[in-house]
Design a protein around this motif. Structure first.
Motif, short mmCIF file in Angstrom:
data_model
loop_
_atom_site.label_atom_id
_atom_site.label_comp_id
_atom_site.label_asym_id
_atom_site.label_seq_id
_atom_site.Cartn_x
_atom_site.Cartn_y
_atom_site.Cartn_z
N PHE A 34 5.08 33.42 32.61
CA PHE A 34 4.11 32.56 32.75
C PHE A 34 4.23 31.22 32.19
CE2 PHE A 34 0.20 30.59 30.76
CZ PHE A 34 -0.34 30.40 31.94
N LEU A 35 4.67 31.27 31.13
CA LEU A 35 5.25 30.03 30.12
C LEU A 35 6.24 29.05 30.93
CD1 LEU A 35 4.25 28.30 27.66
CD2 LEU A 35 6.24 29.55 26.48
N ASN A 36 7.32 29.81 31.42
CA ASN A 36 8.45 29.22 32.04
C ASN A 36 8.34 29.05 33.29
OD1 ASN A 36 10.52 28.99 29.68
ND2 ASN A 36 9.75 31.26 29.64
N TYR A 37 7.67 29.63 34.19
CA TYR A 37 7.65 29.49 35.61
C TYR A 37 6.37 28.97 36.25
CZ TYR A 37 12.10 31.89 35.75
OH TYR A 37 13.36 32.54 35.60
N ASP A 38 5.23 29.59 35.66
CA ASP A 38 3.66 29.24 36.36
C ASP A 38 3.18 28.11 35.65
OD1 ASP A 38 3.93 31.42 37.99
OD2 ASP A 38 3.42 32.88 36.22
N LEU A 39 3.10 27.78 34.26
CA LEU A 39 2.45 26.66 33.70
C LEU A 39 3.22 25.47 34.07
CD1 LEU A 39 0.26 26.25 31.51
CD2 LEU A 39 1.87 26.27 29.88
N PRO A 40 4.30 25.28 34.36
CA PRO A 40 4.79 24.00 34.89
C PRO A 40 4.01 23.68 36.11
CG PRO A 40 6.65 25.16 33.62
CD PRO A 40 5.43 25.84 34.10
N LEU A 41 3.80 24.54 36.87
CA LEU A 41 3.01 24.36 38.22
C LEU A 41 1.62 24.16 38.31
CD1 LEU A 41 5.29 26.77 40.33
CD2 LEU A 41 5.80 24.39 39.91
N PHE A 42 1.10 23.92 37.20
CA PHE A 42 -0.18 24.11 36.86
C PHE A 42 -1.20 22.94 37.88
CE2 PHE A 42 -4.26 22.38 34.85
CZ PHE A 42 -4.99 23.63 35.17
N SER A 43 -0.48 21.79 37.75
CA SER A 43 -1.19 20.41 38.28
C SER A 43 -1.04 20.67 39.96
CB SER A 43 -0.55 19.25 38.02
OG SER A 43 0.84 19.19 38.32
N ALA A 44 -0.04 21.40 40.49
CA ALA A 44 0.10 21.92 41.79
C ALA A 44 -0.74 22.82 42.43
CB ALA A 44 1.62 21.87 42.22
N TYR A 45 -0.87 23.82 41.54
CA TYR A 45 -1.44 25.07 41.97
C TYR A 45 -2.27 25.82 41.04
CZ TYR A 45 2.64 25.13 45.16
OH TYR A 45 3.48 24.74 46.03
N ALA A 46 -3.23 25.11 40.35
CA ALA A 46 -4.27 25.19 39.26
C ALA A 46 -4.97 26.70 39.51
CB ALA A 46 -5.39 24.35 39.09
N PRO A 47 -5.32 27.03 40.59
CA PRO A 47 -6.06 28.59 41.05
C PRO A 47 -4.97 29.43 40.75
CG PRO A 47 -6.68 27.06 42.51
CD PRO A 47 -5.79 26.19 41.87
N ILE A 48 -3.90 29.34 41.18
CA ILE A 48 -2.80 30.50 41.13
C ILE A 48 -2.31 30.50 39.71
CG2 ILE A 48 -0.50 31.13 41.64
CD1 ILE A 48 -1.13 29.96 44.56
N THR A 49 -2.16 29.40 39.04
CA THR A 49 -1.86 29.35 37.77
C THR A 49 -2.56 30.29 36.84
OG1 THR A 49 -0.43 27.70 38.14
CG2 THR A 49 -0.81 28.18 35.63
N GLY A 50 -3.99 29.85 36.94
CA GLY A 50 -5.15 30.58 36.33
C GLY A 50 -5.15 31.90 36.43
N GLY A 51 -4.92 32.35 37.75
CA GLY A 51 -4.83 33.96 38.13
C GLY A 51 -3.82 34.48 37.27
N ARG A 52 -2.52 33.70 37.15
CA ARG A 52 -1.27 34.42 36.79
C ARG A 52 -1.45 34.53 35.04
NH1 ARG A 52 3.06 33.65 40.01
NH2 ARG A 52 2.65 34.72 42.01
N PHE A 53 -2.23 33.38 34.59
CA PHE A 53 -2.59 33.49 33.00
C PHE A 53 -3.37 34.98 32.74
CE2 PHE A 53 -5.94 32.64 29.82
CZ PHE A 53 -5.13 32.58 28.51
N LEU A 54 -4.22 35.08 33.57
CA LEU A 54 -5.12 36.20 33.32
C LEU A 54 -4.50 37.39 33.53
CD1 LEU A 54 -8.70 35.22 35.33
CD2 LEU A 54 -8.18 35.05 32.77
N GLU A 55 -3.53 37.44 34.35
CA GLU A 55 -2.67 38.68 34.59
C GLU A 55 -1.86 38.86 33.13
OE1 GLU A 55 -0.26 37.97 37.73
OE2 GLU A 55 -1.74 38.46 39.35
N GLN A 56 -1.52 37.94 32.40
CA GLN A 56 -0.49 38.35 31.41
C GLN A 56 -1.33 38.15 30.03
OE1 GLN A 56 0.75 35.61 28.63
NE2 GLN A 56 -1.36 34.75 29.22
#
Length: 161
Positions: A34-56
């Motif tokens: 999440f910290l290394n792959y998903d969070l850097p893409l927050f501005s482009a994929y905010a809903p997906i990043t939010g879902g990945r945050f909840l998963e972890q």
């Protein structure tokens, strides 16, 4: 046969022993993706990043053995141990951490690091070694090492308290 009976008795004893909520990890140490792959893409994929945050987000329970913890999130489960490095009288301080990570109880990685417990907070840093092994594809031939950062909040001050 005696070994089987003793393992069953030990399991029943642990099952009957009290477990307690230790903390909720808002950033989990499990894999570090999440910290290394998903969070850097927050501005482009905010809903997906939010879902990945909840998963972890992981709920961590203190087991009857001092320093032993079991954690579970939507993405993974872990069993970990924390041992004291620098500990104050009230149990706060710096602890070394080691854990094994699973997905649906299929081992896929491990973590080593340190954690600092103070008040209701627990901050951890370390490295996570993991693979993409699953029950469908149980292959442990490709590994990755990622730095991890953990942030947890909970009612307990420190292990064994």
């Amino acid at each position: 046969m005696p070994l089987t009976l003793s393992l069953v008795a030990a399991g029943l004893t642990l099952a009957a022993a009290p477990v307690r909520l230790d903390r909720v990890d808002l950033l989990s140490e499990d894999e570090g993706t999440f910290l290394n792959y998903d969070l850097p893409l927050f501005s482009a994929y905010a809903p997906i990043t939010g879902g990945r945050f909840l998963e972890q987000v992981k709920v961590v329970l203190a087991l009857p053995v001092s320093g032993l913890y079991a954690g579970a999130s939507i993405a993974s489960q872990s069993i970990s141990y924390e041992g004291p490095l620098l500990r104050s009288q009230d149990g706060r301080g710096l602890f070394w951490v080691g854990s094994v990570h699973t997905r649906l109880l299929m081992p896929y990685g491990a973590h080593a690091g340190v954690a600092w417990r103070f008040g209701l907070m627990r901050l951890g840093v370390g490295a996570s070694l993991s693979t993409e092994a699953t029950w469908v594809r149980p292959a442990w031939n490709q590994w990755r090492v990622l730095p991890v950062l953990a942030v947890g909040i909970g009612p307990n001050v420190a292990p064994g308290m």
